[in-house]
Design a protein around this motif. Structure first.
Motif, PDB file in Angstrom:
ATOM      1  N   MET A   1      20.874  23.825 -20.761  1.00 49.83           N
ATOM      2  CA  MET A   1      22.108  23.141 -20.361  1.00 49.83           C
ATOM      3  C   MET A   1      22.684  23.801 -19.092  1.00 49.83           C
ATOM      4  N   TYR A   2      22.694  25.145 -19.063  1.00 49.54           N
ATOM      5  CA  TYR A   2      23.180  25.832 -17.852  1.00 49.54           C
ATOM      6  C   TYR A   2      22.244  25.555 -16.675  1.00 49.54           C
ATOM      7  N   ARG A   3      20.955  25.427 -16.976  1.00 48.31           N
ATOM      8  CA  ARG A   3      19.988  25.126 -15.917  1.00 48.31           C
ATOM      9  C   ARG A   3      20.220  23.710 -15.364  1.00 48.31           C
ATOM     10  N   ALA A   4      20.527  22.759 -16.254  1.00 45.55           N
ATOM     11  CA  ALA A   4      20.752  21.373 -15.805  1.00 45.55           C
ATOM     12  C   ALA A   4      22.002  21.303 -14.920  1.00 45.55           C
TER      13      ALA A   4
ATOM     14  N   GLN B   1      19.483  30.642  -9.257  1.00 42.10           N
ATOM     15  CA  GLN B   1      20.921  30.359  -9.130  1.00 42.10           C
ATOM     16  C   GLN B   1      21.644  30.193 -10.466  1.00 42.10           C
ATOM     17  N   VAL B   2      20.885  30.129 -11.565  1.00 44.15           N
ATOM     18  CA  VAL B   2      21.522  29.787 -12.842  1.00 44.15           C
ATOM     19  C   VAL B   2      22.492  30.867 -13.349  1.00 44.15           C
ATOM     20  N   SER B   3      22.195  32.131 -13.088  1.00 45.19           N
ATOM     21  CA  SER B   3      23.119  33.163 -13.579  1.00 45.19           C
ATOM     22  C   SER B   3      24.473  33.111 -12.876  1.00 45.19           C
ATOM     23  N   PRO B   4      24.494  32.997 -11.521  1.00 43.81           N
ATOM     24  CA  PRO B   4      25.808  32.836 -10.871  1.00 43.81           C
ATOM     25  C   PRO B   4      26.575  31.617 -11.409  1.00 43.81           C
ATOM     26  N   VAL B   5      25.887  30.498 -11.611  1.00 41.05           N
ATOM     27  CA  VAL B   5      26.577  29.299 -12.133  1.00 41.05           C
ATOM     28  C   VAL B   5      27.127  29.573 -13.538  1.00 41.05           C
ATOM     29  N   SER B   6      26.379  30.343 -14.324  1.00 44.55           N
ATOM     30  CA  SER B   6      26.805  30.622 -15.704  1.00 44.55           C
ATOM     31  C   SER B   6      28.012  31.560 -15.792  1.00 44.55           C
ATOM     32  N   THR B   7      28.393  32.152 -14.668  1.00 43.33           N
ATOM     33  CA  THR B   7      29.590  33.011 -14.697  1.00 43.33           C
ATOM     34  C   THR B   7      30.868  32.176 -14.560  1.00 43.33           C
TER      35      THR B   7
ATOM     36  N   ILE C   1      23.551  40.186 -14.224  1.00 41.14           N
ATOM     37  CA  ILE C   1      24.682  39.251 -14.084  1.00 41.14           C
ATOM     38  C   ILE C   1      25.116  38.747 -15.467  1.00 41.14           C
ATOM     39  N   ASP C   2      24.146  38.372 -16.304  1.00 42.44           N
ATOM     40  CA  ASP C   2      24.475  37.820 -17.626  1.00 42.44           C
ATOM     41  C   ASP C   2      25.212  38.839 -18.498  1.00 42.44           C
ATOM     42  N   SER C   3      24.858  40.128 -18.354  1.00 47.69           N
ATOM     43  CA  SER C   3      25.469  41.156 -19.221  1.00 47.69           C
ATOM     44  C   SER C   3      26.804  41.653 -18.683  1.00 47.69           C
ATOM     45  N   SER C   4      27.048  41.445 -17.384  1.00 53.27           N
ATOM     46  CA  SER C   4      28.255  42.049 -16.821  1.00 53.27           C
ATOM     47  C   SER C   4      29.339  41.028 -16.450  1.00 53.27           C
ATOM     48  N   ARG C   5      29.081  39.736 -16.641  1.00 52.48           N
ATOM     49  CA  ARG C   5      30.093  38.748 -16.242  1.00 52.48           C
ATOM     50  C   ARG C   5      31.330  38.905 -17.144  1.00 52.48           C
ATOM     51  N   ALA C   6      32.463  38.421 -16.621  1.00 52.19           N
ATOM     52  CA  ALA C   6      33.735  38.594 -17.347  1.00 52.19           C
ATOM     53  C   ALA C   6      33.804  37.671 -18.560  1.00 52.19           C
TER      54      ALA C   6
ATOM     55  N   THR D   1      17.800  40.822 -12.230  1.00 54.90           N
ATOM     56  CA  THR D   1      19.069  40.353 -11.649  1.00 54.90           C
ATOM     57  C   THR D   1      19.817  39.493 -12.660  1.00 54.90           C
ATOM     58  N   ARG D   2      19.091  38.570 -13.317  1.00 52.33           N
ATOM     59  CA  ARG D   2      19.764  37.700 -14.301  1.00 52.33           C
ATOM     60  C   ARG D   2      20.333  38.529 -15.455  1.00 52.33           C
ATOM     61  N   ASP D   3      19.552  39.496 -15.947  1.00 53.99           N
ATOM     62  CA  ASP D   3      20.044  40.329 -17.053  1.00 53.99           C
ATOM     63  C   ASP D   3      21.332  41.057 -16.646  1.00 53.99           C
TER      64      ASP D   3
ATOM     65  N   VAL E   1      32.458  25.922 -16.318  1.00 52.94           N
ATOM     66  CA  VAL E   1      31.119  25.494 -16.758  1.00 52.94           C
ATOM     67  C   VAL E   1      30.912  25.932 -18.205  1.00 52.94           C
ATOM     68  N   ARG E   2      31.231  27.182 -18.495  1.00 50.39           N
ATOM     69  CA  ARG E   2      31.012  27.710 -19.852  1.00 50.39           C
ATOM     70  C   ARG E   2      31.841  26.929 -20.876  1.00 50.39           C
ATOM     71  N   LYS E   3      33.097  26.635 -20.513  1.00 48.47           N
ATOM     72  CA  LYS E   3      33.981  25.944 -21.454  1.00 48.47           C
ATOM     73  C   LYS E   3      33.343  24.602 -21.858  1.00 48.47           C
TER      74      LYS E   3
ATOM     75  N   GLY F   1      20.279  31.487 -26.684  1.00 54.59           N
ATOM     76  CA  GLY F   1      21.063  31.631 -25.465  1.00 54.59           C
ATOM     77  C   GLY F   1      21.493  33.072 -25.230  1.00 54.59           C
ATOM     78  N   ARG F   2      22.735  33.218 -24.754  1.00 51.54           N
ATOM     79  CA  ARG F   2      23.246  34.555 -24.449  1.00 51.54           C
ATOM     80  C   ARG F   2      24.524  34.885 -25.224  1.00 51.54           C
ATOM     81  N   ASP F   3      25.255  33.825 -25.617  1.00 52.94           N
ATOM     82  CA  ASP F   3      26.566  34.041 -26.262  1.00 52.94           C
ATOM     83  C   ASP F   3      26.667  33.250 -27.566  1.00 52.94           C
ATOM     84  N   ILE F   4      25.526  32.921 -28.153  1.00 53.43           N
ATOM     85  CA  ILE F   4      25.551  32.020 -29.321  1.00 53.43           C
ATOM     86  C   ILE F   4      26.155  32.747 -30.541  1.00 53.43           C
ATOM     87  N   GLY F   5      25.699  33.962 -30.783  1.00 55.51           N
ATOM     88  CA  GLY F   5      26.217  34.692 -31.946  1.00 55.51           C
ATOM     89  C   GLY F   5      27.585  35.316 -31.706  1.00 55.51           C
TER      90      GLY F   5
HETATM   91  O1   DC Z   1      17.597  31.016 -21.626  1.00 50.11           O
HETATM   92  P1   DC Z   1      17.412  30.747 -20.119  1.00 50.11           P
HETATM   93  O2   DC Z   1      16.677  31.863 -19.414  1.00 50.11           O
HETATM   94  O3   DC Z   1      16.809  29.423 -19.853  1.00 50.11           O
HETATM   95  O4   DC Z   1      18.911  30.725 -19.535  1.00 50.11           O
HETATM   96  C1   DC Z   1      19.161  30.524 -18.167  1.00 50.11           C
HETATM   97  C2   DC Z   1      20.466  31.164 -17.767  1.00 50.11           C
HETATM   98  O5   DC Z   1      21.539  30.459 -18.376  1.00 50.11           O
HETATM   99  C3   DC Z   1      20.657  32.625 -18.146  1.00 50.11           C
HETATM  100  O6   DC Z   1      20.191  33.498 -17.145  1.00 50.11           O
HETATM  101  C4   DC Z   1      22.134  32.740 -18.354  1.00 50.11           C
HETATM  102  C5   DC Z   1      22.588  31.351 -18.714  1.00 50.11           C
HETATM  103  N1   DC Z   1      22.935  31.172 -20.117  1.00 50.11           N
HETATM  104  C6   DC Z   1      24.186  31.545 -20.509  1.00 50.11           C
HETATM  105  O7   DC Z   1      24.959  32.064 -19.714  1.00 50.11           O
HETATM  106  N2   DC Z   1      24.598  31.320 -21.791  1.00 50.11           N
HETATM  107  C7   DC Z   1      23.774  30.772 -22.675  1.00 50.11           C
HETATM  108  N3   DC Z   1      24.197  30.551 -23.927  1.00 50.11           N
HETATM  109  C8   DC Z   1      22.454  30.400 -22.299  1.00 50.11           C
HETATM  110  C9   DC Z   1      22.051  30.644 -21.000  1.00 50.11           C
END
Ligand code: DC
Length: 223
Positions: free
Chosen positions: A34-37, A92-98, A177-182, A173-175, A102-104, A123-127
């Motif tokens: 979904m974040y990729r789309a 570009q997906v990690s910057p967009v995911s910050t 950005i994904d781990s340090s975003r606010a 880089t994605r790890d 978009v997240r909301k 995903g990254r924030d499911i649990g």
């Molecule tokens: O699972 P993936 O590698 O296809 O996810 C792509 C990016 O989407 C990942 O780098 C961060 C973002 N993402 C997110 O922020 N939250 C999620 N629940 C799933 C993915």
């Protein structure tokens, strides 16, 4: 029952989630797709990642669905499954995911999709954010070299010419950005089971998690 699988990029989350969904007859939902789309839509429509007005407008024009049997990602009814896995989107997906707007929107849709019944979502924030009450939470991890080789294999099979160094750089880089975003950073939920699959085969991994899922399911039925 909801099974939440979170973890770093290219740890095999979707492989595990698909194997679980197939065996348990649950619906599989790939939140990363979904974040990729959204990222693909922003890139194709020249939406600047800093322009909140354009972002909000675009979010109202985006509809993401998964095709029923194949699970392929549809963006406004167009199959974008291959394009969303391209390096252009991965970069570009990690910057967009910050972006909080978009997240909301994605979290709202993910929760709505779960109303259908039992699901496995990765995903990254499911649990931590999307389903904090999920009955089973797995936090997957694996050694960076192993993750890079797995992604390299996948990209080469798809015909992309990309080096191991470029792939490793993208994952790191994605790890970061994904781990340090606010907003909703990637982190292990307190009640998640940590699983390092560096030295597990696909079969060993599914056997272990399936045992856990069945145990949790039987406890739910007893309760
Ligand atoms: O699972 P993936 O590698 O296809 O996810 C792509 C990016 O989407 C990942 O780098 C961060 C973002 N993402 C997110 O922020 N939250 C999620 N629940 C799933 C993915």
């Amino acid at each position: 029952m909801i099974i939440a699988i979170d973890g770093y990029s290219s740890c095999g989350k979707s492989t595990l989630a698909k194997d679980l969904a197939h065996t348990l007859q649950y619906t599989y939902l790939d939140s990363g797709a979904m974040y990729r789309a959204v990222t693909l839509y922003f890139l194709d429509n020249n939406i600047s990642f800093n322009d909140s007005e354009a972002i909000n407008k675009a979010l109202n024009l985006i509809e993401i669905r998964f095709e029923e049997h194949s699970n392929r990602t549809l963006l406004n009814d167009i199959d974008v499954e291959s394009e969303i896995r391209s390096p252009r989107v991965s970069d570009q997906v990690s910057p967009v995911s910050t972006i909080s707007a978009v997240r909301k929107k994605m979290v709202e849709q993910q929760r709505a999709m779960a109303i259908q019944g039992s699901i496995v979502m990765d995903g990254r924030d499911i649990g931590t954010v999307v389903f904090p009450n999920a009955e089973l939470k797995i936090f997957l991890t694996a050694n960076i070299n192993i993750r890079t080789n797995r992604r390299l294999d996948e990209m080469q099979r798809k015909g992309y010419e990309i080096s191991k160094t470029e792939i490793m750089k993208n994952l790191e880089t994605r790890d970061r950005i994904d781990s340090s975003r606010a907003d909703s950073p990637l982190s292990q939920a307190e009640d998640a089971v940590l699983l390092d699959n560096s030295n597990l085969t696909r079969k060993e991994q599914i056997t272990m998690v399936l045992a856990l899922a069945k145990y949790r399911q039987s406890n739910l039925e007893k309760a």
